[in-house]
Design an enzyme around this catalytic site. Structure first.
Site, PDB file in Angstrom:
ATOM      1  N   GLY A 135       0.818  -1.194   0.000  1.00 54.21           N
ATOM      2  CA  GLY A 135       0.000   0.000   0.000  1.00 54.21           C
ATOM      3  C   GLY A 135       0.860   1.254   0.000  1.00 54.21           C
ATOM      4  O   GLY A 135       2.054   1.210   0.313  1.00 54.21           O
ATOM      5  N   CYS A 136       0.250   2.375  -0.363  1.00 53.54           N
ATOM      6  CA  CYS A 136       0.996   3.631  -0.460  1.00 53.54           C
ATOM      7  C   CYS A 136       1.509   4.066   0.910  1.00 53.54           C
ATOM      8  O   CYS A 136       2.707   4.324   1.075  1.00 53.54           O
ATOM      9  CB  CYS A 136       0.135   4.710  -1.098  1.00 53.54           C
ATOM     10  SG  CYS A 136      -1.505   4.900  -0.377  1.00 53.54           S
ATOM     11  N   TYR A 137       0.620   4.131   1.892  1.00 53.67           N
ATOM     12  CA  TYR A 137       1.079   4.544   3.231  1.00 53.67           C
ATOM     13  C   TYR A 137       2.091   3.558   3.809  1.00 53.67           C
ATOM     14  O   TYR A 137       3.111   3.972   4.353  1.00 53.67           O
ATOM     15  CB  TYR A 137      -0.110   4.662   4.189  1.00 53.67           C
ATOM     16  CG  TYR A 137      -1.027   5.837   3.962  1.00 53.67           C
ATOM     17  CD1 TYR A 137      -0.556   7.146   4.037  1.00 53.67           C
ATOM     18  CD2 TYR A 137      -2.390   5.661   3.720  1.00 53.67           C
ATOM     19  CE1 TYR A 137      -1.413   8.232   3.869  1.00 53.67           C
ATOM     20  CE2 TYR A 137      -3.248   6.739   3.551  1.00 53.67           C
ATOM     21  CZ  TYR A 137      -2.755   8.022   3.627  1.00 53.67           C
ATOM     22  OH  TYR A 137      -3.609   9.086   3.472  1.00 53.67           O
ATOM     23  N   THR A 189       4.219   1.735   2.315  1.00 49.87           N
ATOM     24  CA  THR A 189       5.517   1.889   1.660  1.00 49.87           C
ATOM     25  C   THR A 189       6.310   3.017   2.295  1.00 49.87           C
ATOM     26  O   THR A 189       7.475   2.851   2.685  1.00 49.87           O
ATOM     27  CB  THR A 189       5.317   2.150   0.148  1.00 49.87           C
ATOM     28  OG1 THR A 189       4.689   1.005  -0.435  1.00 49.87           O
ATOM     29  CG2 THR A 189       6.645   2.410  -0.539  1.00 49.87           C
ATOM     30  N   ALA A 190       5.674   4.185   2.418  1.00 55.67           N
ATOM     31  CA  ALA A 190       6.380   5.326   3.013  1.00 55.67           C
ATOM     32  C   ALA A 190       6.749   5.035   4.464  1.00 55.67           C
ATOM     33  O   ALA A 190       7.848   5.352   4.926  1.00 55.67           O
ATOM     34  CB  ALA A 190       5.518   6.581   2.923  1.00 55.67           C
TER      35      ALA A 190
END
Lengths: 347, 347, 347, 347
Positions: D150-152, D154-155
């Site tokens: 997921g995007c969050y 990953t960060a």
């Protein structure tokens, strides 16, 4: 202090919620009820949490009941809805300021051609006074039913009025390049208004087909019957509020920019909401944001023998709710600037 | 694979840093050095942290040294700087693509009238080939020195070329209403570009005075010597990248929109970076953002007998760095789309 | 109606111009003069064209002359300027509401450590009443000199006050993640506030070093001497107005979210400008934009045994000019909401 | 050059269209087909006019047919769709990179608790390799089926990995305050994503309830089984692309910021897409926009004994399509940076 009970139909749209903001601060108008055809009993704070301290619940639309509660109704309803609703309110003796486009044209065919919807009857169309407050205040002051001008026509007509009234524009020479913030497209969902699609983007729409064209032309021709057709195009700009119209026209005779500027200054010197900017200065939309001002700048281009006029408004204020309250003030005999004399919110 | 060493002067501006992005991904160009008059030895990553993995340091400008290192120089320097710098680079035998406005006009007086700065010499002006890639590729292919078109002229000229080349426009009838994102104003600090001033705002500037006017007129008149003057105005829009020009013109003879559209389709069918949109469709700026495309839509308004043409580009790409690389590709005999064929970044 | 003449020093900054907007609509305050150290005689409309109908010219700062004209001065001056100016105004018997950070800390060393500037004298620091209107109204009502809270501390302290006053927070457990629109950085030019740099961008700044940290801690410790240090970080968000603080804390004992919510509702039920949102609802910044409201939402996370509190304000209103007028109202014995009871401007 | 035919399911979403951009420029992947369950035969250019020169038409989803055309499928389908679709593709022998959340958790109950949807079977969940490219490249290289993070997460995970892998974080002490641009909410229409509602606005959502929480925790606990729960909150920011996670944690033992920084530099020195910024420098989201980079900055606050870590990505690139291509490169044995090594688009 005089208190006039008013109602708002269509309070869940952007025009309606701006009316709530203005009327809530108005010394003479008291928001008695907010009406909605579809969301009976819903607290307005559920739709707009920024009104979370407000107790109002949406009420169903029943003209007879409304006439018992309020004296004046603002109808911030979509085109096609007002044409049916407003006559029933008038019938009950209610004063009405209608913010839709349904009563602005005085020609059923023209309406149906541009709006692609059934028109109100000619009889009803003719009852409505076109409330461009600066130029038709006399008619407004003795009216009971105001058709509030469109956002683009307001900016356009205020920008062109001095030229049209002087009858110095070459017929068919006017080109209007209009730009609007996204709130002009309303609160309804659409791909067009999706943030990721229109942020960092600029879009032309309804090319040469915008329904505000006949509204602009019909008022211009009241002032100058030979002014002809206008070319008018509209663009969506990535901001919430604000309209700028950049207008180009040829003049029948050469005028110095000083003469033109003097003409504008004189035309608007007694109009508190139109500010003709000084020579060489041009307004930006933020300079009127949140306020009822229309600011105008102009130039004459010696090279092409054309005038450039720039006019800016806040589409939800001067282009909708602000002008509606302005008209209501005039109609009810109050000072014209009550409740709408706030300064622009800057930055 | 062929490797051509290139240098960039003015890499700290927005045009320069976009050149870095494109050339970094180019199969044949190798960024050998980035030059700056003022910030010798500063790592470029100090200026632009998004290049934090880059080792380049800014070098001082020394034409003799530059000629030893590189074959081609992109000068992304301000007007008034290029006029002095570029001739010294040419003298050293360097190929140059200049992104400033200093060599676009072929008339010293005209330059000084519009730019309010001393002009390059007529001799130097005449050496520079105007690199509107789509229409002057032949000249570009045999040139050593390209003057890269301005951002507004690129969008405007690509939008008007088919009409001008057909000589069907009524003289003096063209009106160009141009809108640009803020990056067009450069990286220099100004009240105009302060976020809180231009966000949620729209501003007209340089009314009838923009220095791109003579550039547009001089190229249009190459195609149609009787096309006359254009009216041209520019607006700042609250977004970073993108130019839209909305153009209005009268035609000498009536044309159906189908005929006009066919004219455009034909004019651009062999040009990979110009996309004439299908009839009834108009481009928005985001649809070319980050890419080298220029998208065009058009309409003919029966009511006013005028054509409307809409042209969009990314001002830093097709309007600056992208077109510069396009010209460099043509000049050096590479495939024209190398390094600039990326799709638009959407959304 | 009572009219109190007031002056504004620093009217050309964003805090100052917001004061003009509020005071222009205030029933009891009359803007007599606007002062500036540097731009004597300049019409304010030259600096802010949105005030183009305003006649005010900036006047030089002369405390003796000011004392003849006005009773109360708002000093919207930068840190480091107020510390010198305000004592001279107090000396002349002027009432002062100071919007800078210069009198918020009551410790010279602490000020110099965080602000990196010479402090006002302890004597002057102690004269200033910290004007967090909701919680220190009693002191404000009998004061002549108010130090108006910082924007971040206002949002933070209103969000944490009920917990701190109950002394239920675990020492050193508070983490405050704050986000602000760009107007908080002021009108001065900087790369940080350049549109093309901060649009479509988000930036953390002054990591663990923001000068509002000791202000927050000193007030929290008035309520709970054992609350300890807070971790506080600030981010710039691409919008003009608005602050959101997202706050995390551990509680000494488990509380149900219902208990916590009831605690907040009770704490603020008599405070007209703080709206505790209903359970499960969280405020967004636009819901208070242009208004003096602070909206608060909260949650208790069973998984991590921590409370989440979200607090939003308009940094120029509740975070600066709005709270300043609120304090002035209280100080002069007017109804506290006069001139600042406008609804949020939405959308 | 090796050419691998690939297909994209869900090409009309933002993740899908970003895949098209990347794969169109990839030297080894050839977009053979784009599939859609609902819009059979529609040219993709009708959905996305920025692809107006593209000939692709959407094809219906038929796993048997797909297996004849392509070797690898990217499924950019919503949660709840992938769980049913992907197993049918696997069955046909297709390689799959799935961008949904459906195969990231390895626990059916946990999935159903957080996603409120039926889970894929445990058997299928276990087939999927979690493709956080930097840390699980070995598993990816031998896999046929990747679940793209997921995007969050990953960060977040890239920002916390060095601490978690060292096992130096106090259990349950991690707080993650995440901010995302609006494209993260997808292309579907919602009031939340309406321009006029979210422009000039900031909103917290899914408070303590985001479905990315168990994904983050499950990976962190692979590295440190005692790291405990994280507190995680998400905010919508008025911009299109970009995620910033600001993370706070307590360490078991005091570390100097220099030691911590060295730990990060070492952890990522061989990872081309993670750039640990130099000490004292913090990344902004625009500095990675349009690119596959994740930039990280960090600080240690002596006052509160906590570390602050800031991590930024482009949610559609490193947070979706970029990482998917990265995984595909590794899985097929290509150089890991092919097709995704473009520099950030700045400004």
């Amino acid at each position: 202090m005089t208190q006039v009970n008013v109602g708002i139909v269509g309070a869940t749209g952007y025009g309606g919620v701006e009316l709530i903001r203005l009327l809530d601060g108005h010394p003479h108008f008291n928001i008695h009820s907010v009406y909605s055809s579809s969301q009976n009993d819903l607290p307005i704070s559920e739709v707009y949490p920024h009104l979370s301290h407000f107790a109002y619940k949406l009420k169903g639309i029943n003209p007879k009941e409304m006439a018992k509660e309020v004296e004046l109704v603002f109808t911030a309803t979509p085109s096609g809805v007002s044409s049916k609703l407003v006559p029933t309110l008038i019938n009950e003796g209610l004063k009405v300021v209608d913010l839709s486009g349904d009563f602005r044209l005085k020609d059923e065919e023209l309406y149906e051609q541009w709006y692609k919807k059934p028109s109100a009857s000619l009889e009803d169309l003719e009852k409505a006074i076109y409330g461009l407050s600066e130029w038709f205040a006399d008619e407004v002051s003795s009216a009971d039913f105001i058709s509030n001008p469109g956002c683009y026509p307001t900016a356009t007509l205020l920008g062109l009025a001095p030229l049209a009234q002087e009858k110095i524009v070459v017929s068919n020479s006017i080109i209007i390049d209009a730009k609007s913030g996204i709130s002009g497209a309303g609160r309804g969902l659409s791909q067009l208004a999706h943030y990721a699609e229109i942020n960092e983007n600029m879009k032309i729409y309804k090319v040469n087909k915008h329904q505000h064209i006949p509204e602009i032309e019909s008022i211009l021709s009241r002032w100058d019957s030979e002014i002809g057709n206008v070319m008018f195009n509209t663009h969506l700009i990535p901001m919430t509020r604000g309209i700028m119209t950049t207008m180009y026209a040829q003049l029948k005779e050469e005028k110095s920019i000083e003469e033109l500027h003097a003409l504008y200054v004189q035309a608007y010197e007694a109009k508190p909401f139109v500010r003709v900017r000084k020579l060489g200065e041009f307004p930006s939309t933020k300079e009127v944001s949140g306020s009822n001002y229309c600011d105008i700048g102009l130039d004459y281009d010696e090279r092409t023998k054309r005038v450039t006029i720039v006019s800016v408004i806040d589409n939800l204020m001067k282009g909708a709710a602000g002008q509606a309250v302005h008209n209501a003030n005039i109609m009810l005999g109050f000072e014209e600037n009550l409740g709408i004399n706030g300064l622009p919110v800057y930055p």
